[in-house]
Structure formats: structure tokens, C-alpha cells
Design a protein around this motif. Sequence first.
Motif, short mmCIF file in Angstrom:
data_model
loop_
_atom_site.label_atom_id
_atom_site.label_comp_id
_atom_site.label_asym_id
_atom_site.label_seq_id
_atom_site.Cartn_x
_atom_site.Cartn_y
_atom_site.Cartn_z
N ARG A 58 74.14 36.70 65.85
CA ARG A 58 75.26 37.63 65.69
C ARG A 58 76.03 37.33 64.40
O ARG A 58 76.39 36.20 64.15
CB ARG A 58 76.19 37.52 66.90
N GLY A 59 76.22 38.35 63.60
CA GLY A 59 77.06 38.22 62.41
C GLY A 59 76.36 37.73 61.16
O GLY A 59 77.01 37.56 60.13
N ILE A 60 75.04 37.51 61.21
CA ILE A 60 74.33 37.07 60.00
C ILE A 60 73.74 38.27 59.26
O ILE A 60 73.51 39.33 59.85
CB ILE A 60 73.22 36.05 60.31
N ARG A 61 73.45 38.06 57.99
CA ARG A 61 72.87 39.14 57.18
C ARG A 61 71.49 39.55 57.67
O ARG A 61 71.11 40.69 57.60
CB ARG A 61 72.80 38.70 55.71
N ARG A 62 70.70 38.60 58.12
CA ARG A 62 69.35 38.79 58.66
C ARG A 62 68.27 38.76 57.59
O ARG A 62 67.26 38.11 57.75
CB ARG A 62 69.24 40.08 59.48
N TYR A 63 68.44 39.49 56.50
CA TYR A 63 67.42 39.57 55.45
C TYR A 63 67.80 38.69 54.26
O TYR A 63 68.98 38.54 53.92
CB TYR A 63 67.29 41.01 54.95
N GLY A 64 66.78 38.13 53.60
CA GLY A 64 67.01 37.37 52.38
C GLY A 64 65.85 37.56 51.43
O GLY A 64 64.69 37.70 51.86
N GLU A 65 66.15 37.58 50.14
CA GLU A 65 65.09 37.75 49.13
C GLU A 65 65.50 36.99 47.87
O GLU A 65 66.66 36.99 47.48
CB GLU A 65 64.89 39.23 48.81
N ARG A 66 64.52 36.32 47.25
CA ARG A 66 64.81 35.61 46.01
C ARG A 66 63.55 35.49 45.16
O ARG A 66 62.50 35.11 45.65
CB ARG A 66 65.35 34.22 46.30
N HIS A 67 63.69 35.84 43.90
CA HIS A 67 62.69 35.50 42.89
C HIS A 67 63.18 34.23 42.19
O HIS A 67 64.35 34.16 41.78
CB HIS A 67 62.54 36.62 41.86
N LEU B 195 64.86 37.58 59.59
CA LEU B 195 65.07 36.76 60.79
C LEU B 195 65.03 37.67 62.01
O LEU B 195 65.97 37.80 62.79
CB LEU B 195 66.41 36.02 60.68
N SER B 196 63.89 38.28 62.19
CA SER B 196 63.70 39.37 63.14
C SER B 196 63.49 38.90 64.57
O SER B 196 63.63 39.69 65.51
CB SER B 196 62.49 40.21 62.73
N GLY B 197 63.09 37.64 64.75
CA GLY B 197 62.68 37.18 66.06
C GLY B 197 61.20 37.37 66.31
O GLY B 197 60.69 36.98 67.36
N ALA C 164 66.44 32.25 49.66
CA ALA C 164 66.31 33.45 50.47
C ALA C 164 66.84 33.21 51.89
O ALA C 164 67.51 34.09 52.47
CB ALA C 164 64.86 33.89 50.53
N LEU C 165 66.58 32.04 52.45
CA LEU C 165 67.09 31.74 53.78
C LEU C 165 68.61 31.64 53.75
O LEU C 165 69.28 32.09 54.68
CB LEU C 165 66.47 30.44 54.30
N ARG C 166 69.14 31.07 52.69
CA ARG C 166 70.59 30.99 52.56
C ARG C 166 71.22 32.39 52.61
O ARG C 166 72.24 32.61 53.27
CB ARG C 166 70.97 30.30 51.24
N GLU C 167 70.61 33.33 51.91
CA GLU C 167 71.11 34.71 51.94
C GLU C 167 70.99 35.30 53.33
O GLU C 167 71.91 35.97 53.82
CB GLU C 167 70.33 35.57 50.94
N ALA C 168 69.87 35.05 54.00
CA ALA C 168 69.64 35.64 55.32
C ALA C 168 70.60 35.12 56.38
O ALA C 168 70.95 35.85 57.31
CB ALA C 168 68.20 35.37 55.76
N VAL C 169 71.07 33.87 56.25
CA VAL C 169 71.97 33.30 57.25
C VAL C 169 73.44 33.45 56.86
O VAL C 169 74.32 32.98 57.59
CB VAL C 169 71.65 31.81 57.53
N THR C 170 73.70 34.12 55.74
CA THR C 170 75.08 34.36 55.33
C THR C 170 75.81 35.17 56.39
O THR C 170 75.28 36.14 56.94
CB THR C 170 75.11 35.13 53.99
N LEU C 171 77.04 34.77 56.68
CA LEU C 171 77.84 35.46 57.70
C LEU C 171 78.47 36.71 57.10
O LEU C 171 79.14 36.65 56.08
CB LEU C 171 78.91 34.53 58.24
N THR C 172 78.25 37.82 57.76
CA THR C 172 78.80 39.09 57.30
C THR C 172 79.83 39.65 58.27
O THR C 172 80.49 40.65 57.97
CB THR C 172 77.68 40.13 57.12
N VAL D 109 75.03 41.98 65.95
CA VAL D 109 73.65 41.71 65.57
C VAL D 109 73.14 42.84 64.68
O VAL D 109 73.30 44.02 65.00
CB VAL D 109 72.76 41.58 66.83
N ASN D 110 72.53 42.47 63.55
CA ASN D 110 72.08 43.46 62.58
C ASN D 110 70.73 44.06 63.01
O ASN D 110 69.67 43.80 62.44
CB ASN D 110 71.95 42.81 61.19
N SER D 111 70.81 44.89 64.06
CA SER D 111 69.62 45.56 64.58
C SER D 111 70.06 46.75 65.41
O SER D 111 71.02 46.65 66.19
CB SER D 111 68.79 44.60 65.45
N THR D 112 69.36 47.87 65.28
CA THR D 112 69.69 49.05 66.10
C THR D 112 69.36 48.80 67.58
O THR D 112 69.87 49.50 68.45
CB THR D 112 68.91 50.28 65.61
#
Length: 200
Positions: free
Chosen positions: A93-102, A116-118, A180-188, A192-195
Amino acid sequence: MTADAQRTYSAHVERATGETKIDLTLHLHGTGRVSLAFPVPFLRHMLHLFAAHGSFDLDITADGDVDVDDHHLVEDIGLCLGRAIAIALGDKRGIRRYGERHTPMDETLARAVIDLSGRPAFVLQASFSDTRIGTFPTELVAEFFKSVANEGRMALHLAVLYGENNHHMVEALFKAFGAALREAVTLTGGGVNSTKGVLE
């Protein structure tokens, strides 16, 4: 395997088998502090980079049958790290869920994309020119990340877009994964970021 966690985004995981013994503590919203004590120097180096570029606190004490080869210990550390990520996130709950990094590393460019879809999924697109980096088998790069993705219940897509030096390629992958994981676990904030209302 036993584990415990709090809503501090931390987890402690222990694993003991006939092949390995691992004690791992992870804090996802940390400062990059590490304490790594296990007999695979190249993986220690890579996990130090992962933690630093993700600002994770990571403590690992481990041993295993490295007299046979590094496979069991590398795979099991990956399992424990993935499990710790999943536990530390709780219901996500409350995390960004997605992360991406080059991430560039000299002549190399690597990409990491995380959901972080499960639902565990793992793809690695990389071609190494040698079977070893020092004493570390390059085939264990995929084994490690596959273990993290499976136990972390994440979709993890990694690619070396181009590069020449095998060390640089793997280093760029670990740095990109951490960022990328750091971005995905960032608190927003919010839920829960899912329909569907859940990530599992």
C-alpha cells in the motif's frame, strides 16, 4: 525459511539447509549502509553497489558449500533477498510499484524494469563473452536475479543493451536494479496501485 517484518519496510530472513546458511536483514528506505560477510567476493561487490544505488541498508552473514562451487550460495542469497523485499513491502500500500533505470558503466549500458506486481517473471537479455569474471561464473548472474524475482514476486526485466567488458556489464545490471527498485518502493501515498485493489 523463517522471516519477520514491520511496517518500517524492513525484514529479517534466515535460511538454513544442508548446502547454505544465511542470515539477511534489509531496510528498503535506508541510506545504503552494508555489512556483507560471505565467501563470494564478486557478489559482495555487486550487492554493495545494489544497496548503494538503491539507498538500501543490507546486512548478510552467510556460508555454504563453496568448495563445490558458488551456485548454491549465490542462488540462496538471491532467494533470501527476494523474500526480504516481499516481506518488507507487506501489502504494498502506498508504493509506486513500477521502477525503471538505464545505467551506463563506461562503454556499457544496462536497463532494469520492475513491476512489484505479486506475479513472478524474469527476463535477462545479456551476452557475456566469457564464462567467468575472475572466479565468478557468469551464468550465476541469471540464477541470482531469477531467485530474487521469484521470491520477491516481481516482474524483473534486465538487459545489457551494449557493452564489451563483462565486469562492467554485470556491474551496470546491479546498479540499474538497485536504482529501479528504489523507484518502485518509493512512497507515493494512497492505496494499492492496482485497479484490482491488491498486488498479489
